[in-house]
Design a protein around this motif. Structure first.
Motif, mmCIF file in Angstrom:
data_model
loop_
_atom_site.group_PDB
_atom_site.id
_atom_site.type_symbol
_atom_site.label_atom_id
_atom_site.label_comp_id
_atom_site.label_asym_id
_atom_site.label_seq_id
_atom_site.Cartn_x
_atom_site.Cartn_y
_atom_site.Cartn_z
ATOM 1 N N ALA A 6 0.833 -1.201 0.000
ATOM 2 C CA ALA A 6 0.000 0.000 0.000
ATOM 3 C C ALA A 6 0.866 1.248 0.000
ATOM 4 C CB ALA A 6 -0.936 -0.012 1.213
ATOM 5 N N LEU A 7 1.998 1.187 0.722
ATOM 6 C CA LEU A 7 2.905 2.334 0.762
ATOM 7 C C LEU A 7 3.488 2.632 -0.619
ATOM 8 C CD1 LEU A 7 4.423 4.490 2.355
ATOM 9 C CD2 LEU A 7 6.187 2.771 2.872
ATOM 10 N N ALA A 8 3.800 1.584 -1.378
ATOM 11 C CA ALA A 8 4.348 1.784 -2.726
ATOM 12 C C ALA A 8 3.365 2.561 -3.590
ATOM 13 C CB ALA A 8 4.655 0.428 -3.375
ATOM 14 N N TRP A 9 2.094 2.176 -3.535
ATOM 15 C CA TRP A 9 1.079 2.876 -4.336
ATOM 16 C C TRP A 9 0.873 4.299 -3.828
ATOM 17 C CZ3 TRP A 9 -0.922 2.813 -8.817
ATOM 18 C CH2 TRP A 9 -2.123 3.476 -9.093
ATOM 19 N N LYS A 315 13.211 -3.555 7.069
ATOM 20 C CA LYS A 315 14.445 -4.225 6.678
ATOM 21 C C LYS A 315 14.872 -3.786 5.286
ATOM 22 C CE LYS A 315 13.310 -8.304 9.446
ATOM 23 N NZ LYS A 315 13.064 -9.768 9.415
ATOM 24 N N ARG A 316 16.127 -4.055 4.983
ATOM 25 C CA ARG A 316 16.642 -3.663 3.664
ATOM 26 C C ARG A 316 15.836 -4.331 2.542
ATOM 27 N NH1 ARG A 316 23.269 -3.322 3.712
ATOM 28 N NH2 ARG A 316 23.429 -1.683 5.301
ATOM 29 N N GLY A 317 15.520 -5.594 2.714
ATOM 30 C CA GLY A 317 14.771 -6.312 1.682
ATOM 31 C C GLY A 317 13.421 -5.681 1.415
ATOM 32 N N GLN A 318 12.816 -5.113 2.497
ATOM 33 C CA GLN A 318 11.511 -4.478 2.323
ATOM 34 C C GLN A 318 11.638 -3.180 1.513
ATOM 35 O OE1 GLN A 318 10.626 -4.522 6.564
ATOM 36 N NE2 GLN A 318 8.856 -5.877 6.173
ATOM 37 N N LEU A 319 12.755 -2.459 1.713
ATOM 38 C CA LEU A 319 12.969 -1.238 0.926
ATOM 39 C C LEU A 319 13.275 -1.583 -0.534
ATOM 40 C CD1 LEU A 319 14.988 1.072 3.343
ATOM 41 C CD2 LEU A 319 12.546 1.032 2.876
ATOM 42 N N LEU A 322 9.988 -2.222 -1.910
ATOM 43 C CA LEU A 322 9.204 -0.996 -2.048
ATOM 44 C C LEU A 322 9.510 -0.280 -3.369
ATOM 45 C CD1 LEU A 322 7.230 1.039 -0.725
ATOM 46 C CD2 LEU A 322 9.235 2.146 0.317
ATOM 47 N N VAL A 323 10.819 -0.101 -3.636
ATOM 48 C CA VAL A 323 11.215 0.597 -4.871
ATOM 49 C C VAL A 323 10.874 -0.246 -6.095
ATOM 50 C CG1 VAL A 323 13.163 1.548 -6.164
ATOM 51 C CG2 VAL A 323 13.042 1.866 -3.689
ATOM 52 N N THR A 324 11.139 -1.556 -6.012
ATOM 53 C CA THR A 324 10.877 -2.447 -7.148
ATOM 54 C C THR A 324 9.379 -2.524 -7.451
ATOM 55 O OG1 THR A 324 12.804 -3.771 -6.534
ATOM 56 C CG2 THR A 324 11.230 -4.773 -8.052
ATOM 57 N N GLU A 325 8.564 -2.569 -6.383
ATOM 58 C CA GLU A 325 7.121 -2.673 -6.598
ATOM 59 C C GLU A 325 6.568 -1.410 -7.242
ATOM 60 O OE1 GLU A 325 3.144 -3.817 -4.036
ATOM 61 O OE2 GLU A 325 5.099 -4.585 -3.447
ATOM 62 N N GLN A 326 7.146 -0.257 -6.885
ATOM 63 C CA GLN A 326 6.708 0.980 -7.533
ATOM 64 C C GLN A 326 6.952 0.908 -9.042
ATOM 65 O OE1 GLN A 326 8.611 4.323 -5.681
ATOM 66 N NE2 GLN A 326 7.623 3.976 -3.695
ATOM 67 N N LEU A 327 8.125 0.385 -9.407
ATOM 68 C CA LEU A 327 8.436 0.276 -10.835
ATOM 69 C C LEU A 327 7.529 -0.739 -11.520
ATOM 70 C CD1 LEU A 327 10.289 1.123 -13.172
ATOM 71 C CD2 LEU A 327 11.795 -0.752 -12.563
ATOM 72 N N LEU A 328 7.246 -1.860 -10.829
ATOM 73 C CA LEU A 328 6.373 -2.871 -11.420
ATOM 74 C C LEU A 328 4.966 -2.329 -11.651
ATOM 75 C CD1 LEU A 328 7.456 -6.071 -9.450
ATOM 76 C CD2 LEU A 328 7.866 -5.571 -11.860
ATOM 77 N N LEU A 329 4.489 -1.505 -10.722
ATOM 78 C CA LEU A 329 3.173 -0.899 -10.907
ATOM 79 C C LEU A 329 3.163 0.005 -12.144
ATOM 80 C CD1 LEU A 329 2.297 0.004 -7.197
ATOM 81 C CD2 LEU A 329 1.085 -1.635 -8.652
#
Length: 829
Positions: A6-9, A315-319, A322-329
């Motif tokens: 949800a944060l990514a969106w 965690k680092r993996g979550q960040l 976060l960035v990757t999911e924004q790009l995927l969207l």
């Protein structure tokens, strides 16, 4: 906050402009790869069509076959099509240096040669006494050319290799059709006439009742193995096999090219595919750099937010996620949109190119034929579409990884205290600043080296693509090899008397002559005792052999012996070495008669001169003349004069300057020819024009692709520069707060944009030139420096500088007008 998803969106919606710019980069990248994928099939089909129209829709031809052999070939399951022809003989067309080759086409054999069978008037021959000739051929024959008129031709015919003299006879025909002029035969010196079926049996003795069978194999793979097996099965010699190198190269079918292709190699579509891959990779790198640059700036802006997330337990993996999911969207929206737009643009480019011009320009007989060809190859291709989407997504993710890594590595303490940037000041010497805005712009570029380098690099890639893709378009032309079959725009020849040196000097001194190639030729035949009328230590092994002394100019030397060292060149020009064309071995009654031959390093003498054999060369003959079997000794022009004892030229090939007065030059050439009794003039300008027209179909579509790529490059430049400026709202507000006027602020950022454009243009021009060299190397199998593409580099440089300035001016004007100083400093997006 329910989840990081949800944060990514939410972050995407919170930074609308940045998200929009990334989305544009994804859409443009997908559009480009889609257009390339969809257009490749069309361009390849048009290239195949061009090659087929120029040299026939056939893979190869078997010559001197009996009727039973043709039937055996046609019945082979590996053969998809055959067409049998019978040569009825040839006749010289006045003093043109061109011969008429009369051919009978059996069954549907003529369908492989649509370029020579286009009717202007009448009908194609159907019975043994009918004939069809082109309008130009009738003119050279001195015939009025009325349909139904009788035509008598003095013909001579011989086998491909014949121990006896040619059979000569008179053939009586009725003109059934007048064909459209086809000047392509001028390069080989033979224009084709069509005779009705049954003419051969009516006119020729049984000895000459042999056929040539054109054929296409059912499968492209294993073509050479199939040909070798068929030749062995039919008992054919190597000289009876002729490959259609032009069509095979266009199809990308490998074949035994050593003695068939003009340059001893076959390029084929594999060459174009490799080059397409290079261009496509450059396009994707350019788009990837744009995505990376924007993401890196966006992450930098949210550095405190990421620090807060780390401090609250992220965690680092979550960040990373976060960035990757924004790009995927964004890719989920951009890739389908880009693919749809790419398909539309690919169809639009094709449709515009075909609707604006006549079908004749595309070597099609009607608009329906052209539309059928285009529609057959421009349908939606799902595989290239899926590959395009996958490649774009992969490159976008790769581009996003450094930004995601940067976000994940941020220390919570450093990020939240905004102490991530260390300011290091060097001691500077005081000096006068002559132009403050330009100086301040240079300081801004050095202040954030990483941002500056990435911005310039993304611009460089766009310029590189534009320059490289223009060199790529030239590889699509299948006719360029045909153009190499003749030198110059004209051939001015005189075999018996020769062209005096005075005429040559006049030609050299004319301002409308750009280049002038020359040939001197002398043939020596053996007498009954096997002796030659020339003092030499060359002893010919076979009675059928001749000795030919050939004199060439320095310019032609490079074509005959590429890769020559400077030492070898000097030795040739000084008359210390020679090139040799050896005798072709003959087979008689099953026995091979080995001819005279020389190898590099051998030594021979002619007259008072001795020569070292430098290497072996292709045969050199006057235009449209066949090679007379024997040994050719090729020497430099002035050395030829010393050996033979004369200075007249056999043939000269002038090439005119751009914009020359053609009519005035032709009048001069005709005047010079009138003074030499046996001279003749052949104009290749009609041939070159027809070849150029055959390429227009591909050139128009290729340029549509180039313009499209250039447009994407410019949009990438605008995208990158716009992002660079718009994300510096706080910096702009701070500069205005300390007293910088709007005009000075404009000038500073305009200087930044100009610097970006100038540096990127310089680096991109050089990078584009390097890519051009590699593209040419793919085409020629030889890495060599080519002419610097000044025009395309200049266009790309000018466009990039203008785009950078415009892209700088627009957001700056918007920011300055819409925000107060306090709002600018406080702005988030």
């Amino acid at each position: 906050m329910k989840s990081y998803h949800a944060l990514a969106w939410k972050q995407l919606k919170g930074q609308k402009l940045t998200s929009l710019l990334i989305l544009i980069a994804v859409v443009m990248s997908t559009m480009m790869t889609t257009v390339v994928g969809q257009s490749l099939g069309i361009l390849q089909s048009l290239r195949e069509q061009q090659a087929g129209m120029l040299n026939g829709y056939r893979y190869a031809t078997f010559h001197n076959l009996t009727e039973s052999q043709t039937q055996l070939l046609a019945s082979d399951t590996r053969i998809s099509w055959t067409g049998d022809t019978q040569a009825l003989g040839s006749t010289d067309l006045r003093d043109s240096g061109i011969s008429l080759g009369l051919t009978e086409y059996e069954g549907d054999a003529l369908t492989a040669y649509p370029a020579i069978s286009r009717l202007k008037e009448g009908k194609l021959p159907q019975t043994a006494n009918e004939i069809a000739l082109s309008e130009e051929t009738l003119k050279l024959l001195g015939h009025p050319g009325g349909i139904g008129d009788p035509i008598t031709l003095d013909l001579s015919v011989s086998l491909l290799r014949d121990e006896e003299t040619a059979y000569e006879y008179k053939g009586d025909f009725v003109l059934s059709g007048i064909l459209e002029n086809n000047y392509l035969g001028y390069s080989s010196g033979v224009v084709v006439g069509i005779a009705g079926q049954g003419s051969g049996k009516r006119l020729l003795p049984d000895k000459y009742g042999v056929y040539s069978s054109d054929f296409r194999t059912a499968h492209k793979s294993g073509f050479q193995h199939t040909v070798d097996d068929l030749a062995n099965k039919l008992g054919l010699e190597e000289y009876q096999i002729q490959y259609n190198w032009l069509y095979l190269n266009a199809l990308g079918i490998p074949f035994d090219e050593e003695n068939n292709s003009p340059e001893g190699k076959s390029g084929g579509f594999s060459m174009m595919a490799v080059t397409s891959g290079i261009i496509g990779l450059l396009v994707l790198l350019a788009a990837g750099l744009v995505i990376y640059n924007i993401l890196r700036i966006a992450v930098s802006k949210r550095i405190r937010e990421y620090g807060t997330l780390r401090a609250t337990g992220a965690k680092r993996g979550q960040l990373y996620l976060l960035v990757t999911e924004q790009l995927l969207l964004l890719c989920g929206i951009g890739i389908p949109a880009g693919a749809a737009l790419g398909v539309l643009f690919a169809g639009g480019i094709t449709d515009a190119a075909t609707r604006l011009f006549s079908p004749d320009l595309f070597m099609a007989q009607s608009t329906e034929e052209l539309s059928s060809l285009i529609s057959h190859n421009s349908g939606l291709k799902w595989l290239p579409l899926l590959v395009s989407a996958s490649i774009t997504l992969l490159f976008a993710l790769i581009a996003a990884m450094p930004a995601a890594r940067y976000a994940a590595k941020v220390s919570p303490t450093v990020a939240m205290t905004a102490a991530a940037v260390r300011i290091k000041r060097n001691n500077r010497k005081s000096k006068r600043i002559r132009h403050f805005e330009a100086y301040y712009a240079r300081l801004n570029l050095r202040r954030n080296i990483g941002r500056t380098v990435i911005t310039i690099l993304s611009l460089v890639m766009s310029i590189t693509v534009f320059v490289a893709v223009q060199s790529f378009s030239g590889l699509l032309d299948a006719s360029k090899d045909v153009e190499k079959l003749h030198l110059g725009d004209y051939a001015f020849a005189s075999e018996k008397i020769g062209i005096p040196s005075s005429v040559m000097e006049e030609l050299r001194n004319r301002e409308d002559v750009a280049e002038l190639f020359t040939l001197k030729y002398k043939l020596y035949s053996q007498d009954e005792q096997g002796k030659l009328d020339l003092r030499t230590d060359i002893i010919l092994k076979q009675p059928f052999e001749t000795l030919q002394i050939v004199g060439i100019d320095a310019e032609r030397l490079n074509a005959l012996f590429p890769g020559m060292t400077e030492k070898q060149r000097k030795s040739f020009l000084d008359g210390k070495s020679t090139l040799i064309k050896n005798t072709i071995p003959m087979t008689f009654e099953g026995k091979t008669l080995e001819g005279t031959s020389f190898a590099p390093g051998d030594r021979l003498s002619i007259g008072d001169r001795s020569f070292d054999v430098l290497g072996n060369s292709p045969a050199v003959t006057s235009s449209n003349a066949e090679f007379i079997n024997g040994v050719q000794v090729i020497v430099y022009d002035k050395v030829y004069d010393e050996i033979i004892g004369g200075s007249s030229y056999t043939e000269v090939y002038p090439k005119l300057t751009e914009g020359a007065d053609v009519q005035a030059f032709e009048q001069y050439l005709e005047s010079a020819s009138d003074q030499i009794a046996d001279s003749r003039i052949i104009s290749y300008r009609h041939t070159d024009k027809q070849l150029e027209e055959s390429y227009q179909q591909i050139k128009l579509l290729a340029w549509g692709l180039i313009v499209f790529i250039g447009g994407i490059g410019l949009l990438n430049i605008v995208n990158t520069t716009y992002t660079n400026i718009h994300t510096r709202k706080g910096e702009i507000g701070m500069q205005r707060a300390i007293g910088m006027s709007r005009a000075s602020l404009y000038r500073t950022f305009l200087w930044e944009g100009a610097y970006y454009g100038i540096i990127a243009a310089a680096v991109g021009g050089v990078a584009g030139y390097v890519c051009t060299i590699f593209v040419q190397a793919v085409a020629t199998d030889q890495l060599a420096f080519s002419a610097f593409p000044i025009e395309s580099v200049s266009i790309a440089a000018l466009a990039s500088v203008i785009a950078c300035i415009v892209a700088t001016c627009l957001p700056l004007r918007q920011i300055a007008r819409s925000s107060s100083i306090v709002e600018s400093i406080d702005a988030v997006d």
